[in-house]
Write a protein that holds these residues in place. Sequence first.
Motif, PDB file in Angstrom:
ATOM      1  N   LYS A  19     104.023 -50.186   3.040  1.00  7.31           N
ATOM      2  CA  LYS A  19     105.053 -50.653   3.963  1.00  7.31           C
ATOM      3  C   LYS A  19     105.654 -51.966   3.472  1.00  7.31           C
ATOM      4  O   LYS A  19     106.866 -52.176   3.547  1.00  7.31           O
ATOM      5  N   CYS A  20     104.803 -52.839   2.947  1.00  9.03           N
ATOM      6  CA  CYS A  20     105.265 -54.142   2.463  1.00  9.03           C
ATOM      7  C   CYS A  20     105.933 -54.046   1.094  1.00  9.03           C
ATOM      8  O   CYS A  20     107.061 -54.507   0.905  1.00  9.03           O
ATOM      9  N   PHE A  21     105.255 -53.428   0.134  1.00  2.46           N
ATOM     10  CA  PHE A  21     105.707 -53.524  -1.252  1.00  2.46           C
ATOM     11  C   PHE A  21     106.682 -52.429  -1.680  1.00  2.46           C
ATOM     12  O   PHE A  21     107.247 -52.515  -2.771  1.00  2.46           O
ATOM     13  N   ARG A  22     106.878 -51.439  -0.853  1.00  2.00           N
ATOM     14  CA  ARG A  22     107.929 -50.478  -1.180  1.00  2.00           C
ATOM     15  C   ARG A  22     109.302 -50.964  -0.701  1.00  2.00           C
ATOM     16  O   ARG A  22     110.296 -50.237  -0.822  1.00  2.00           O
ATOM     17  N   ASP A  23     109.338 -52.169  -0.209  1.00  2.00           N
ATOM     18  CA  ASP A  23     110.610 -52.789   0.147  1.00  2.00           C
ATOM     19  C   ASP A  23     111.117 -53.579  -1.058  1.00  2.00           C
ATOM     20  O   ASP A  23     110.398 -54.424  -1.611  1.00  2.00           O
ATOM     21  N   GLU A  24     112.346 -53.333  -1.479  1.00  2.00           N
ATOM     22  CA  GLU A  24     112.871 -53.937  -2.708  1.00  2.00           C
ATOM     23  C   GLU A  24     112.948 -55.458  -2.623  1.00  2.00           C
ATOM     24  O   GLU A  24     112.674 -56.155  -3.611  1.00  2.00           O
ATOM     25  N   ILE A  25     113.294 -55.984  -1.463  1.00  2.00           N
ATOM     26  CA  ILE A  25     113.405 -57.439  -1.331  1.00  2.00           C
ATOM     27  C   ILE A  25     112.031 -58.092  -1.447  1.00  2.00           C
ATOM     28  O   ILE A  25     111.852 -59.100  -2.146  1.00  2.00           O
ATOM     29  N   VAL A  26     111.034 -57.530  -0.761  1.00  2.00           N
ATOM     30  CA  VAL A  26     109.679 -58.070  -0.827  1.00  2.00           C
ATOM     31  C   VAL A  26     109.156 -58.021  -2.258  1.00  2.00           C
ATOM     32  O   VAL A  26     108.646 -59.017  -2.788  1.00  2.00           O
ATOM     33  N   MET A  27     109.273 -56.857  -2.904  1.00  2.00           N
ATOM     34  CA  MET A  27     108.773 -56.711  -4.271  1.00  2.00           C
ATOM     35  C   MET A  27     109.479 -57.673  -5.220  1.00  2.00           C
ATOM     36  O   MET A  27     108.841 -58.332  -6.052  1.00  2.00           O
ATOM     37  N   LYS A  28     110.776 -57.780  -5.112  1.00  2.00           N
ATOM     38  CA  LYS A  28     111.561 -58.633  -6.009  1.00  2.00           C
ATOM     39  C   LYS A  28     111.090 -60.081  -5.952  1.00  2.00           C
ATOM     40  O   LYS A  28     110.778 -60.690  -6.980  1.00  2.00           O
ATOM     41  N   TYR A  29     111.013 -60.642  -4.753  1.00  2.00           N
ATOM     42  CA  TYR A  29     110.685 -62.062  -4.646  1.00  2.00           C
ATOM     43  C   TYR A  29     109.205 -62.337  -4.899  1.00  2.00           C
ATOM     44  O   TYR A  29     108.841 -63.430  -5.353  1.00  2.00           O
ATOM     45  N   PHE A  30     108.350 -61.351  -4.645  1.00  2.00           N
ATOM     46  CA  PHE A  30     106.936 -61.516  -5.000  1.00  2.00           C
ATOM     47  C   PHE A  30     106.771 -61.601  -6.516  1.00  2.00           C
ATOM     48  O   PHE A  30     106.076 -62.479  -7.029  1.00  2.00           O
ATOM     49  N   LEU A  31     107.417 -60.690  -7.258  1.00  2.00           N
ATOM     50  CA  LEU A  31     107.306 -60.703  -8.716  1.00  2.00           C
ATOM     51  C   LEU A  31     107.924 -61.963  -9.315  1.00  2.00           C
ATOM     52  O   LEU A  31     107.393 -62.540 -10.273  1.00  2.00           O
TER      53      LEU A  31
END
Length: 310
Positions: A19-31
């Motif tokens: 639910k958290c990491f399949r979101d593009e915005i969340v994944m982008k800024y985490f990486l």
Amino acid sequence: MDKNDIFYISPITDFGFKKCFRDEIVMKYFLIALFDSVGIELKIENITYLNNESDSDKKEGHRIIYDIKCKLDTGEEFIVEMQNERQSFIDKRMMYYMARGISQQGTVEGSKGKKKKSEEKRGWDYNINKVIGVFLLNFTIPGEEKYKVSRHCIVNMKSKRVSNDMLEFWKIQLPYYRKGKFKEKQCKTSLDYWLFNLANMDKMKTTMPFTDKSAGLFRLNELAQYHSLSYADQERYLKEYDDYVVYNDVMNLKISEGEARGEARGEARGRAEGGRQMQTNIAYKLKMKGNSVDLIAEVTGLTPEEIEKL
């Protein structure tokens, strides 16, 4: 778990993680925060999520590993993975996943869905994309206490320089960022903000801190609020979380019993008594969830008569 006590879902469950990491915005800024921690500017315009239906490791019916695969517009492929149980040969296991990410680039699906060697079908020239693994570990690694977050590449032992930049993996030991070991006031970097929240969000009762520091954390705050989920998703999350808690109790019981066998008899007796109480607690949880007496007896070691009395 009482749903009234839940503010955020936790990434330690398969549902919460995806639910958290399949979101593009969340994944982008985490990486971006992860690579910024070592002075690397990771430029991400778009993220494409890849087929994630590969074989998963399972133990006693509970998934202990879940991952997400994605690709950046610059070509790099990422495997972002949550591991809940301690693994033997952890570094070798990570290298295996990285190597598999490389080898899978050499296949394409034929018209009937069968895998075909791409070099046979279209003259593949072995121009492979870099594969980067990010492993979120829900446990600590003995001997690596100083390295809460560590980056690993293949290094030439003579020159001490990176000899192959196509494989790279990160190890992130989440327990070191939990309250009690790491305080909110200790967070100094963007990565600290992320890992503190990821490690503690399931215990938070109010809005997570640092949401004003990153568009990704602001988005995570929106996505992960339990009461914003549909009823079906709330029930799915509750079941997965309860299953994880029971599974974790079983693992702790096995560790406790193993330690007890290695101690002196007097101390072992005390540990055994603690283990007995833990067995009873686990059996009660399993019984309340509707599991059969035979299954409960197999998992806990209690007799059917003892289980019936609970």
